[in-house]
Design a protein around this motif. Structure first.
Motif, PDB file in Angstrom:
ATOM      1  N   ASP A  40      -7.411  -0.442   3.054  1.00 29.53           N
ATOM      2  CA  ASP A  40      -6.532   0.647   2.953  1.00 29.53           C
ATOM      3  C   ASP A  40      -5.975   0.246   1.564  1.00 29.53           C
ATOM      4  OD1 ASP A  40      -5.219   3.006   3.573  1.00 29.53           O
ATOM      5  OD2 ASP A  40      -3.536   2.110   4.338  1.00 29.53           O
ATOM      6  N   LEU A  41      -5.430  -0.965   1.128  1.00 26.84           N
ATOM      7  CA  LEU A  41      -4.903  -1.268  -0.119  1.00 26.84           C
ATOM      8  C   LEU A  41      -5.885  -0.872  -1.148  1.00 26.84           C
ATOM      9  CD1 LEU A  41      -2.718  -2.709  -1.852  1.00 26.84           C
ATOM     10  CD2 LEU A  41      -4.134  -4.879  -1.386  1.00 26.84           C
ATOM     11  N   VAL A  42      -7.363  -1.137  -1.108  1.00 31.57           N
ATOM     12  CA  VAL A  42      -8.442  -0.956  -1.737  1.00 31.57           C
ATOM     13  C   VAL A  42      -8.255   0.590  -2.552  1.00 31.57           C
ATOM     14  CG1 VAL A  42     -10.957  -0.665  -2.134  1.00 31.57           C
ATOM     15  CG2 VAL A  42      -9.866  -2.886  -1.430  1.00 31.57           C
ATOM     16  N   ASP A  43      -8.342   1.372  -1.251  1.00 31.93           N
ATOM     17  CA  ASP A  43      -8.168   2.754  -1.461  1.00 31.93           C
ATOM     18  C   ASP A  43      -7.007   3.598  -2.176  1.00 31.93           C
ATOM     19  OD1 ASP A  43      -9.594   5.765  -0.356  1.00 31.93           O
ATOM     20  OD2 ASP A  43      -7.154   5.778  -0.145  1.00 31.93           O
ATOM     21  N   ALA A  44      -5.891   2.610  -1.870  1.00 28.07           N
ATOM     22  CA  ALA A  44      -4.702   3.069  -2.577  1.00 28.07           C
ATOM     23  C   ALA A  44      -4.703   2.707  -4.153  1.00 28.07           C
ATOM     24  CB  ALA A  44      -3.630   2.346  -2.140  1.00 28.07           C
ATOM     25  N   THR A  45      -5.525   1.214  -4.336  1.00 30.88           N
ATOM     26  CA  THR A  45      -5.541   1.036  -5.655  1.00 30.88           C
ATOM     27  C   THR A  45      -6.312   2.066  -6.457  1.00 30.88           C
ATOM     28  OG1 THR A  45      -5.327  -1.228  -4.975  1.00 30.88           O
ATOM     29  CG2 THR A  45      -6.292  -0.963  -7.098  1.00 30.88           C
ATOM     30  N   VAL A  46      -7.555   2.495  -5.930  1.00 31.43           N
ATOM     31  CA  VAL A  46      -8.256   3.372  -6.683  1.00 31.43           C
ATOM     32  C   VAL A  46      -7.451   4.680  -6.926  1.00 31.43           C
ATOM     33  CG1 VAL A  46     -10.402   4.924  -6.760  1.00 31.43           C
ATOM     34  CG2 VAL A  46     -10.469   2.603  -5.560  1.00 31.43           C
ATOM     35  N   ARG A  47      -6.731   5.193  -6.297  1.00 36.72           N
ATOM     36  CA  ARG A  47      -5.815   6.525  -6.367  1.00 36.72           C
ATOM     37  C   ARG A  47      -4.608   6.551  -6.705  1.00 36.72           C
ATOM     38  NH1 ARG A  47      -6.873   8.784  -0.525  1.00 36.72           N
ATOM     39  NH2 ARG A  47      -5.597  10.499  -1.405  1.00 36.72           N
ATOM     40  N   SER A  48      -4.096   5.291  -6.849  1.00 38.93           N
ATOM     41  CA  SER A  48      -2.461   5.331  -7.223  1.00 38.93           C
ATOM     42  C   SER A  48      -2.266   5.874  -8.537  1.00 38.93           C
ATOM     43  CB  SER A  48      -1.887   3.682  -7.147  1.00 38.93           C
ATOM     44  OG  SER A  48      -0.501   3.910  -7.196  1.00 38.93           O
ATOM     45  N   GLU A  49      -0.979   6.664  -8.709  1.00 42.02           N
ATOM     46  CA  GLU A  49      -0.842   7.186  -9.950  1.00 42.02           C
ATOM     47  C   GLU A  49       0.814   6.602 -10.200  1.00 42.02           C
ATOM     48  OE1 GLU A  49      -3.038   9.173 -11.962  1.00 42.02           O
ATOM     49  OE2 GLU A  49      -2.021  11.108 -11.102  1.00 42.02           O
ATOM     50  N   GLU A  64       2.672   7.879  -5.422  1.00 45.25           N
ATOM     51  CA  GLU A  64       2.049   9.130  -6.334  1.00 45.25           C
ATOM     52  C   GLU A  64       0.866   8.666  -6.305  1.00 45.25           C
ATOM     53  OE1 GLU A  64       3.962  10.305 -10.275  1.00 45.25           O
ATOM     54  OE2 GLU A  64       5.355   8.764  -9.655  1.00 45.25           O
ATOM     55  N   ARG A 101       1.078   4.284  -2.688  1.00 49.85           N
ATOM     56  CA  ARG A 101       0.773   5.637  -2.356  1.00 49.85           C
ATOM     57  C   ARG A 101       1.789   6.672  -2.696  1.00 49.85           C
ATOM     58  NH1 ARG A 101      -4.181   5.655  -0.047  1.00 49.85           N
ATOM     59  NH2 ARG A 101      -4.983   4.439   1.442  1.00 49.85           N
ATOM     60  N   THR A 125       1.024  -1.071   0.176  1.00 41.18           N
ATOM     61  CA  THR A 125       0.120  -0.137  -0.079  1.00 41.18           C
ATOM     62  C   THR A 125       0.854   1.251   0.116  1.00 41.18           C
ATOM     63  OG1 THR A 125      -1.869  -1.097   1.179  1.00 41.18           O
ATOM     64  CG2 THR A 125      -1.564   1.213   1.431  1.00 41.18           C
ATOM     65  N   ARG A 168     -11.033   0.493 -12.135  1.00 45.19           N
ATOM     66  CA  ARG A 168     -10.135   0.679 -11.139  1.00 45.19           C
ATOM     67  C   ARG A 168     -10.361   0.417  -9.614  1.00 45.19           C
ATOM     68  NH1 ARG A 168      -5.172   3.938 -12.326  1.00 45.19           N
ATOM     69  NH2 ARG A 168      -5.072   4.346  -9.945  1.00 45.19           N
ATOM     70  N   ASN A 169     -11.716   0.366  -9.364  1.00 47.15           N
ATOM     71  CA  ASN A 169     -12.103   0.078  -8.021  1.00 47.15           C
ATOM     72  C   ASN A 169     -12.610  -1.269  -7.766  1.00 47.15           C
ATOM     73  OD1 ASN A 169     -13.528   0.142  -5.604  1.00 47.15           O
ATOM     74  ND2 ASN A 169     -14.693   1.928  -6.204  1.00 47.15           N
ATOM     75  N   ALA A 201     -12.662   7.013  -1.503  1.00 41.59           N
ATOM     76  CA  ALA A 201     -12.563   6.982  -2.822  1.00 41.59           C
ATOM     77  C   ALA A 201     -13.368   5.847  -3.203  1.00 41.59           C
ATOM     78  CB  ALA A 201     -11.158   7.099  -3.309  1.00 41.59           C
ATOM     79  N   ALA A 202     -13.252   4.622  -2.717  1.00 40.98           N
ATOM     80  CA  ALA A 202     -13.847   3.337  -3.233  1.00 40.98           C
ATOM     81  C   ALA A 202     -15.496   3.489  -3.293  1.00 40.98           C
ATOM     82  CB  ALA A 202     -13.597   2.074  -2.338  1.00 40.98           C
TER      83      ALA A 202
END
Lengths: 231, 231
Positions: free
Chosen positions: B31-40, A63, A61, A57, A90-91, B114-115
């Motif tokens: 927390d990994l789910v949230d990071a997966t949606v938002r990762s760049e 970026e 995170r 994770t 992506r979700n 975000a999820a």
């Protein structure tokens, strides 16, 4: 949550490789979610896996978008729905439901596993509501009348077992800014027929701020898609 | 899905350590789910993380329930709801909502990130429906009238922003096997007051098979909890 303001990417479409890689990562996390619900391994091993997940994770995170995915890409972007809780590729919370459109009707076939449970062995009644809200909204949008949910009513005729399911929806009428739609979740029967387990009806409303955004888009001749366009 | 039939553990309560470890693992996956949606992060690094997630999933699956969590532990177990899509501590899809009970009323405060997105920056209308279905069901159960959702109606008064939220529900009437409940999702305002953003009403029905299970339980003097007991 912070708003993402980088105008330069608002209309960017994901590349083929991004679709494949980001979609594949989300698929892997979906599978991990199912394994987390069902795992029976010993507690020390669970703790060790937890530590490794936390490290992954942190790497993801390094970026990240400052907000949710849709908020980051906004209504003007064709990719905002990638983070959607039902259809977002992506979700990892999204099954994801892949919606097909066919002459004013939308439909989808999908599988709901352990993570979508309510009563033991059955789909959570609220998960059926979640999916139907999306499907009826997709029907309204695909008929050219997108909007936000104003009201949603569900009737549960039979408990819906976890496993393969089908959902359908269509528009039944439009009055000004209000669009009426109906839909259902179906379960295949032993004889090969489909039974309607859950029925839904909804009204979608195009709110003033969205009408203003649309008007602005028309006035400026912006090539950006409809703020509510799905997919 | 296969049914879990190991009678010896049907009433087992999780140990304190199991609650802590399994709950902590699910938190890490959330927390990994949230990071997966938002990762760049770049795509090569996403691919490398995906491979590591797949390896962790395989370790979790070395010993696993043959079915969903609730189906495995069944209505007679106090732990069946651990897999629930809204309140399940073991389920990374669940926020999880922790429900408080106070003289016939239930309430919860929770954060949706975000999820749980629908329209950009807002809670998915169907996610509000998912949480309210659970809350109204909890109200019915905590008033001594558990059941499965028969109907659910939602009215969306304002779009609900992602972030901290409150939900409440209470029973408004009981007619035989039908229990009526209402509830709402509230958003704190700048002046410290709470505004009702989404309203819900529902009818819960105790189906025949559940009445039979309850009657059997009474007849045998089984100490097993109510088949629909929550938490």
């Amino acid at each position: 949550m912070a708003e993402f303001t980088s105008g330069e990417r608002r209309n960017e479409l994901p590349s083929e490789r991004e679709t494949e890689v980001a979609g594949g990562l989300a698929d892997a996390v979906r599978d991990l979610v199912d394994a987390t619900v069902r795992s029976e391994i010993d507690l020390d091993e669970q703790e060790s896996i937890r530590a490794e997940i936390e490290a992954l994770t942190a790497r993801l995170r390094k970026e990240q978008l400052p907000a949710s995915y849709g908020a980051a890409f906004g209504y003007a972007s064709r990719r905002h729905h990638w983070g959607n809780a039902v259809v977002g590729q992506r979700n990892p919370i999204a099954p994801p439901v892949r919606v097909h459109r066919d002459s004013g009707r939308v439909w989808a076939e999908f599988v709901l596993g352990a993570a979508y449970e309510g009563p033991p062995g059955f789909v959570h009644g609220g998960v059926s509501a979640l999916i139907l809200d999306q499907m009826l909204g997709e029907a309204a949008a695909s008929a050219g009348h997108p909007g936000m949910t104003g009201s949603l009513s569900l009737r549960y005729r039979y408990p819906t077992p976890l496993g393969p399911l089908r959902a359908e929806a269509e528009v039944t009428g439009v009055e000004g800014i209000k669009t009426h739609a109906v839909g259902r979740i179906l379960v295949e029967q032993d004889d090969g027929g489909w039974r309607t387990n859950v029925e839904a009806q909804a009204v979608f409303i195009l709110p003033r701020w969205a009408r203003e955004k649309l008007a602005e888009r028309e006035a400026t001749g912006d090539a950006a898609p409809n703020p509510f366009e799905q997919g």
